[in-house]
Enzyme design. Structure first.
Site, PDB file in Angstrom:
ATOM      1  N   GLU A   1      43.588  43.226  32.796  1.00  0.00           N
ATOM      2  CA  GLU A   1      43.440  43.186  34.298  1.00  0.00           C
ATOM      3  C   GLU A   1      43.407  42.015  34.746  1.00  0.00           C
ATOM      4  OE1 GLU A   1      39.943  45.495  35.982  1.00  0.00           O
ATOM      5  OE2 GLU A   1      40.930  45.715  37.981  1.00  0.00           O
TER       6      GLU A   1
ATOM      7  N   GLU B   1      37.890  54.912  37.524  1.00  0.00           N
ATOM      8  CA  GLU B   1      38.958  54.463  38.601  1.00  0.00           C
ATOM      9  C   GLU B   1      40.258  55.415  38.551  1.00  0.00           C
ATOM     10  OE1 GLU B   1      39.130  50.550  39.696  1.00  0.00           O
ATOM     11  OE2 GLU B   1      40.418  51.181  41.158  1.00  0.00           O
TER      12      GLU B   1
HETATM   13  C1  BGC Z   1      42.473  48.127  40.954  1.00  0.00           C
HETATM   14  C2  BGC Z   1      43.802  47.464  40.810  1.00  0.00           C
HETATM   15  C3  BGC Z   1      44.274  47.437  42.427  1.00  0.00           C
HETATM   16  C4  BGC Z   1      43.120  46.731  43.263  1.00  0.00           C
HETATM   17  C5  BGC Z   1      43.438  46.506  44.755  1.00  0.00           C
HETATM   18  C6  BGC Z   1      41.575  47.392  41.514  1.00  0.00           C
HETATM   19  O1  BGC Z   1      40.260  47.982  41.372  1.00  0.00           O
HETATM   20  O2  BGC Z   1      42.133  48.423  39.631  1.00  0.00           O
HETATM   21  O3  BGC Z   1      44.685  48.015  40.165  1.00  0.00           O
HETATM   22  O4  BGC Z   1      45.462  47.170  42.945  1.00  0.00           O
HETATM   23  O5  BGC Z   1      41.904  47.270  42.913  1.00  0.00           O
HETATM   24  O6  BGC Z   1      42.213  46.339  45.279  1.00  0.00           O
END
Ligand code: BGC
Length: 867
Positions: free
Chosen positions: A751, A478
């Protein structure tokens, strides 16, 4: 707290003759090369309170030494400005080298001239570029241009002769994705992963280097290697609608040499260069890793092709380069399966491992990276999704070889090493921590070990995710610059890292991603094509401009982006506003505990907050900022329009969401947003706030907010008098809480609140969005250091002293110099030491409610305390 607060001691600095100004900066950098700002802004620090200043800018060091300001002599200017003072001299042209110095008049007298500093101008006009874009727009037989692309690095070489001693040689280079450049075998600069990532169809950054010392009279060789970076995307031909592709790496270069006799020679990229891709870097891919074969000599030279320019305009890179900012030693190395070693860096980090190895030619060492281990001690890679994160090094043999990858970085704590000849020891490896070259600016310590661990983990998490843009995570497939993650995060981060130039660059990225109708994406540069329309993620555009103004005194982002911000807000309101309510939201209160995907959009959940409430509250808050910006820019018609809209939205919001004594479904976030943004009538403030505190207390002092609520939580509680509850949340170690992460071994920030048990599909161990306003609260509330005027020209010092916290000790480098606040509770008293930087005033809020204004100096206050 006692009502009697006594000032014990007041120390001011001795009145001696003014010392010279120091720390001279141009555009917030030391001696920058190749800038493209027409009116650069100069800053300096001094000792004393400035009453006047004089700047001289000259076209040569000799002229400057003679005080001859042929470019600018400001004369004596009677004011106290010492930060971001605009150049007012003759118009600046491409390639100019500008030498400058400053003299100051202060309360202590007049200073000597400062030591000289300089900046150089880049290539300001498209016509200055004589080089051609060169490259090779297809893969080579050993490459694979597929979903998991494997593309070898492209090597370029040019020999050139220099007739005599060199007076000045300047190199201008753009090599998207990444480049490395050397002259006569010597690497130019200490940057890595250059240049800054952008949407290359909109802009391509170039870098400028003074290479006078590297060019010598006689034959010279210029070598450039190109890697993929974000230009040749990590997943081409995968999801064409989602992932933006730019093509194969390419080079534009110009080396301008002036010799001692004034003769000029320009070497440019063109088809007279030689090129090959049959070199040691066999493959490089930010997700999958780098493969380096040291047995490979550069061979198969051919002519490069002239290729299409990437499309974007060339802009000087103004944000700092990425560098190896720190090195760390592994804490352990253990053999797992026979011949498979697990290296533990002791710290989740982003960068790479440098390896020393000896062995026979052709042996291959494989390094795989991961954040955690499985129970059996092997690497846990499920949360990396399909990122392979594997480097392979093939030995050339014949002695010690030292290697690290150059065109990729990894997010990891553990490295699995296989194929290593012999027995590797910890001394054979070094962790190289890679992030943008920005200084540490703040230190926070207190009596609570959980808060101290969080501060430390935040430091690591933040630097892991600075890569020429703020990214969400450094490890999985990502690593995207998601906007919403930084809404208030960027403010907290600014107390740890000097991040002003990075965020100013990011606002350019955001503007470049704007569609003609005003629409903004959720990821910028828009490497992923996510234009989903919501207030919370793109709203960062406005919030960060406000942050840069308050923290750095930089009003340029507001001036330059005002029109685009307004356009976006108008786009959103014309499409989604119905009777004062914004009807569209995408992410809700993202990552509310307990994280479960169904919760994100469920309407009847008691935990999640109505997306329309979130969107409308943010809209209201953003309108307020825009009104402020329009006043600053003296656009009174806009200010009046925003004011009208603000009233309308407040009324509509309260009509729709206010339910007798609380908002909507009574979540902490639903009550907190209107309260913090000032949407609640005075009469109802107390009762709404009580719902928040009751809920948190009933929840045992746990977090119940996601990314959105947590952006205002700690400051909201403190602002309404419950710093104690904020402290309880911050120091909690049960799930869900930040402390839970610490207790479960986190060395960065997760996260998800349940990062130890969550679904690996979305479970990065190194995200920082959940920090919310925790860091801001530590600095602004616990230590009490907040700007009262832009750039900390005036400081509001208003600490809180929550029960249970015995001391807090904090320093922060403002653009004017270091401020510190340090308090301790002892023997029924609070002692508070404060240092106010030079040329700055501070409002000191004493706990008895009294306020004093002081100038620069060091002070000690004492008060009786029952806490
Ligand atoms: C990301 C986040 C992001 C979010 C919003 C995630 O996959 O890691 O940082 O803000 O998606 O959809």
């Amino acid at each position: 707290m006692s009502r009697y607060f006594i000032i014990l001691l007041l120390l001011t600095f001795e009145r001696v003759s003014a010392q010279e100004a120091v720390s001279l900066l141009c555009e917030q950098r030391t001696n920058p090369e190749g800038i493209d700002v027409a009116r650069p802004r100069l800053s300096w620090q001094l000792s004393g309170d400035q009453t006047a200043w004089q700047v001289i800018v000259a076209s040569s060091e000799e002229k400057l030494a003679k005080d001859a300001g042929d470019l600018w002599n400001s004369g004596k200017v009677m004011n106290d400005k010492s930060v971001l003072v605009g150049y007012e001299g003759v118009p600046l042209k491409s390639r100019m080298v500008c030498y400058w110095k400053v003299k100051i008049w202060t309360s202590k007298g007049v200073s000597e001239w400062s030591k000289p500093a300089y900046w150089s101008m880049g290539l300001l006009n498209a016509g200055d570029w004589k080089g051609k874009w060169i490259g090779y727009d297809q893969g080579f037989p050993w490459d694979s241009v597929s979903k998991f692309s494997r593309l070898s690095a492209r090597y370029f070489r040019k020999s050139f002769a220099v007739g005599g001693p060199v007076r000045r040689a300047t190199l201008y280079i753009a090599g998207p994705g990444h480049y490395e450049v050397a002259i006569n075998g010597k690497a130019i600069g200490d940057q890595v992963l250059a240049q800054a990532p952008t949407d290359y169809t909109k802009s391509v950054s170039y870098n400028t280097y003074d290479v006078t010392k590297e060019c010598s009279s006689g034959q010279n060789v210029l070598d450039v290697v190109l890697g993929n970076g974000r230009f040749f995307t990590m997943r081409p031909k995968y999801k064409p609608k989602k992932i933006k592709e730019f093509g194969f790496p390419k080079l534009l270069l110009q080396l301008e040499i002036t010799d001692e006799k004034g003769g000029r020679k320009v070497i440019v990229s063109d088809t007279s260069w030689r090129m090959t891709a049959d070199g040691p870097i066999r493959s490089n891919n930010e997700y999958d890793g780098e493969e380096y074969d040291a047995t490979k000599e550069l061979g198969g030279w051919m002519k490069p092709q002239l290729v299409e320019a990437p499309g974007g305009r060339l802009v000087a890179q103004m944000n700092p380069p990425i560098k190896v900012m720190k090195t760390i030693k592994p804490v352990a190395i253990k053999e797992g399966a026979p011949g498979v070693w697990i290296l533990d860096m002791g710290q989740n980090m982003a960068g790479w491992v440098q390896m020393k190895v000896r062995g026979p030619r052709g042996e291959k060492v494989t390094l795989r990276y991961a954040e955690t281990l499985k129970k059996d001690g092997s690497l846990y890679t499920a949360n990396l999704r399909d990122a392979k994160v594997t480097d392979v090094y093939t030995l050339k043999g014949g002695g010690e070889e030292v290697w690290h990858p150059v065109f990729v970085f990894h997010g990891f704590r553990y490295v699995e090493i296989s194929g290593y000849p012999g027995r590797p020891g910890p001394g054979d490896f070094e962790g190289q921590v890679v992030y943008d070259d920005m200084a540490d600016v703040g230190i926070f310590q207190c009596s609570d070990t959980v808060l101290n661990a969080l501060f430390r983990n935040a430091w690591w998490g933040i630097n892991s995710n600075y890569k020429g843009m703020p990214v969400d995570c450094p490890q999985r497939n990502e690593r995207m610059p998601w906007l919403g993650d930084r809404a208030t995060g960027s403010l907290g981060e600014s107390y740890l890292f000097n991040n002003g130039l990075l965020y100013a660059k990011w606002l350019e990225d955001i503007e470049e991603s704007q569609k003609p109708d005003g629409q903004l994406p959720d990821v910028a540069p828009a490497y992923w094509n996510y234009y989903s329309d919501n207030m919370t993620w793109p709203g960062v555009y406005i919030l960060i401009a406000d942050m840069l103004y308050n923290q750095y005194g930089d009003d340029r982002p507001i001036r330059e982006h005002y029109a685009s911000m307004k356009k976006w807000l108008r786009y959103m309101s014309s499409k989604y506003e119905k009777d004062g309510i914004i009807t569209k939201d995408k992410y809700g209160d993202w990552c509310v505990p307990p994280e479960s995907p169904e919760l994100i959009h469920s309407k009847d959940s008691t935990r999640n907050t109505d997306g329309q409430l979130i969107a409308t509250a943010y809209y209201y808050h953003l309108l307020g900022l825009m009104r402020h910006f329009s006043e600053l820019l003296h656009v009174s018609a806009d200010a009046a329009e925003f004011a009208g809209e603000i009233e309308k939205v407040r009324a509509a919001f309260n009509k729709k969401f206010f339910m007798e004594d609380h908002y909507s479904n009574n979540t902490v976030t639903a009550n907190l947003l209107p309260l913090y943004f000032g949407m609640v009538s005075d009469a109802k403030t107390k009762v709404v706030f009580k719902h928040i505190t009751d809920k948190i207390e009933n929840d045992g002092g746990h977090i119940s907010t996601g990314v959105i609520g947590t952006q205002w939580l700690m400051r909201g509680l403190t602002m309404y008098g419950r710093a104690d509850l904020a402290y309880r949340i911050a120091s909690n170690t049960d799930y869900p809480s930040w402390g839970y992460m610490v207790k479960h071994g986190a060395t960065t920030i997760w996260e998800l609140w349940n990062g130890d048990s969550a679904d690996p599909a979305m479970n990065s161990q190194n995200h920082i969005m959940l920090l919310g306003d925790l860091l801001t609260w530590m600095f602004q509330d616990l230590a009490g250091i907040a700007p009262a005027a832009p750039g900390f020209k005036k400081i509001r010092m208003k600490p809180v002293f929550p029960a249970g916290l015995d001391f807090a000790d904090c320093t922060y480098n403002t653009p004017y110099g270091q401020v510190s606040s340090s308090w301790i509770k002892k023997d029924g008293k609070i002692g508070w030491d404060v240092t106010v930087p030079e040329n700055v005033r501070a409002e000191i809020f004493l706990p008895d409610g009294g306020v004093r204004e002081v100038g620069s100096g060091t002070y000690h206050f004492e008060a009786k305390s029952k806490l």
